[in-house]
Every structure is written in structure tokens, then in C-alpha cells.
Write a protein that holds these residues in place. Sequence first.
Motif, PDB file in Angstrom:
ATOM      1  N   GLY A 160       0.805  -1.382   0.047  1.00  0.00           N
ATOM      2  CA  GLY A 160       0.093  -0.146  -0.132  1.00  0.00           C
ATOM      3  C   GLY A 160       0.791   1.150  -0.093  1.00  0.00           C
ATOM      4  N   PHE A 161       2.173   1.117   0.034  1.00  0.00           N
ATOM      5  CA  PHE A 161       2.964   2.391   0.007  1.00  0.00           C
ATOM      6  C   PHE A 161       2.950   3.070  -1.471  1.00  0.00           C
ATOM      7  N   GLU A 162       3.036   3.978  -1.780  1.00  0.00           N
ATOM      8  CA  GLU A 162       3.423   4.812  -2.727  1.00  0.00           C
ATOM      9  C   GLU A 162       4.733   4.506  -3.174  1.00  0.00           C
ATOM     10  N   LEU A 163       5.310   4.526  -4.162  1.00  0.00           N
ATOM     11  CA  LEU A 163       6.880   4.080  -4.633  1.00  0.00           C
ATOM     12  C   LEU A 163       7.744   5.521  -3.823  1.00  0.00           C
ATOM     13  N   PRO A 164       7.393   6.675  -3.636  1.00  0.00           N
ATOM     14  CA  PRO A 164       8.136   7.533  -3.262  1.00  0.00           C
ATOM     15  C   PRO A 164       8.203   7.374  -1.685  1.00  0.00           C
ATOM     16  N   GLN A 165       6.938   6.872  -1.135  1.00  0.00           N
ATOM     17  CA  GLN A 165       7.191   6.659   0.224  1.00  0.00           C
ATOM     18  C   GLN A 165       8.074   5.316   0.628  1.00  0.00           C
ATOM     19  N   ALA A 166       7.923   4.150  -0.094  1.00  0.00           N
ATOM     20  CA  ALA A 166       8.731   3.105  -0.246  1.00  0.00           C
ATOM     21  C   ALA A 166      10.254   3.367  -0.127  1.00  0.00           C
ATOM     22  N   VAL A 167      10.495   4.263  -1.068  1.00  0.00           N
ATOM     23  CA  VAL A 167      11.967   4.892  -1.271  1.00  0.00           C
ATOM     24  C   VAL A 167      12.317   5.539   0.107  1.00  0.00           C
ATOM     25  N   ARG A 168      11.571   6.379   0.709  1.00  0.00           N
ATOM     26  CA  ARG A 168      11.791   7.058   1.842  1.00  0.00           C
ATOM     27  C   ARG A 168      11.870   6.024   2.911  1.00  0.00           C
ATOM     28  N   ALA A 169      10.844   5.277   3.109  1.00  0.00           N
ATOM     29  CA  ALA A 169      10.951   4.262   4.321  1.00  0.00           C
ATOM     30  C   ALA A 169      12.447   3.586   4.277  1.00  0.00           C
ATOM     31  N   THR A 170      12.750   3.018   3.142  1.00  0.00           N
ATOM     32  CA  THR A 170      13.875   2.203   2.863  1.00  0.00           C
ATOM     33  C   THR A 170      15.442   2.904   3.261  1.00  0.00           C
ATOM     34  N   SER A 171      15.223   4.041   2.580  1.00  0.00           N
ATOM     35  CA  SER A 171      16.506   4.837   2.624  1.00  0.00           C
ATOM     36  C   SER A 171      16.510   5.633   4.230  1.00  0.00           C
ATOM     37  N   THR A 172      15.470   5.819   4.953  1.00  0.00           N
ATOM     38  CA  THR A 172      15.706   6.402   6.146  1.00  0.00           C
ATOM     39  C   THR A 172      16.209   5.212   6.990  1.00  0.00           C
TER      40      THR A 172
END
Length: 216
Positions: free
Chosen positions: A130-142
Motif C-alpha cells: 500500500g505504499f506509494e513508490l516515493p514513500q517506499a523509497v523514503r522508508a527504506t532509505s531512512t
Amino acid sequence: MNTERRAPLDRRRVAATALELLNESGLDGLTLRAIAKELDVKAPALYWHFKDKQALLDEMATEMYRRMVAGAALDPADTWQGRLLKANRGLRTALLGYRDGARVFSGSRFTGIEHAEQMESTLALFTAAGFELPQAVRATSTTYAYTLGFVIEEQGVKPLPDERREGYDVAERARALAGFPLSAAAGAEIFEDHDRHFEEGLALVIAGIEARYGPG
């Protein structure tokens, strides 16, 4: 006459040798000259493969990553939280295997695309959750940045798991800060029990991601 043939000099062999020397000298003491001596070649020979030390660090970080993921298959049944826990625990363990391992990894650029398979799988897992791609990127990179920063600080105290730098005696620090009781007591929370503190911090980051993005 010695007819024994040496292994050909290539980027991976140089990087592997550099990683061996890293545990002896640390990042600041790692030089192309020292690596060339260990390989029994002249230093200029290394410049055929690496234009400068940063290029070597890029290959070292890539080799560290290859070793970290070798034989570590991803579980398609992972939740996104579980994947973050596994990935960052694995990263920390890998970095702690080398003196200044986190400093080598930080800011380095992978020289191949070996990381793309795991990255693609993880982003697909997040977007399916259910994550949008920018959210997924931010979650993993954080979470990645948290782990990298944590280990840089951890290795500032303990360059290797069985070593401790001079000047990080918690009791001595507490005596020096006796006039600041909360700060004195905080020393044990900062400089001891890194395993527990890493897990608590990672849990905080993951909880923050869930609270912020709240995928279904």
C-alpha cells in the motif's frame, strides 16, 4: 626460477586485499601503496583499475555488499516491517565485520548492479503493501541511513567488536560530569549495550514510518 603464477590483478582482487588490510590499519591508514605492497606489485599498477582512493572505496563497498547478500535469499512472505528488520540487522552485522566498515560504505557508489535485485524485490513488497513508490523509497532509505549512522558512531567507540577506544570509559565519564547528573547517567545509554540500543532505535524508525504513511 619460480614458475608459480600469481592470480591476475583485477578490481575484485584489489578490493579483497584492501578489505583484509582495513582491519589492520583502519580507513585512515589504508593507502594504495600498502595495498600494492601486499599484492607484490608497484603502486602505479593499481591506477589501471582505480583512478583514486574513492574509486577503490566504491569497489570495496560493492565487495562488502556481495559478501553480505551471498546465499541470503529474500523471503516473499516477509511483511514490510520484517523486511526492514532483516535488511538492517544484516547490514549492521556486515559493517561490523570490518574496521571502519560503515565509513567505507557511507557515500560510496556501487560499481555494479548486484543490489538491484534486492532493491526491486523490497520496493515491490512495499508497494504491494500500500505504499506509494516515493514513500517506499523514503522508508527504506531512512532506515538505511539510521543503520549506517548508528554503526559509524558505534565503531567510533568500538572499532571492532572486541576492541574499545581509549576515552570511552563510562564510569570515568560519569565522574567528570558529576555536576550534570542526567548527562552523567546518559553515558551508559549512549556508549554501552549497542545491540539493544540499535534494536530500540530501529523499532522507533519503523514505528514512525507506519505512523507517518499508515499503509493498509
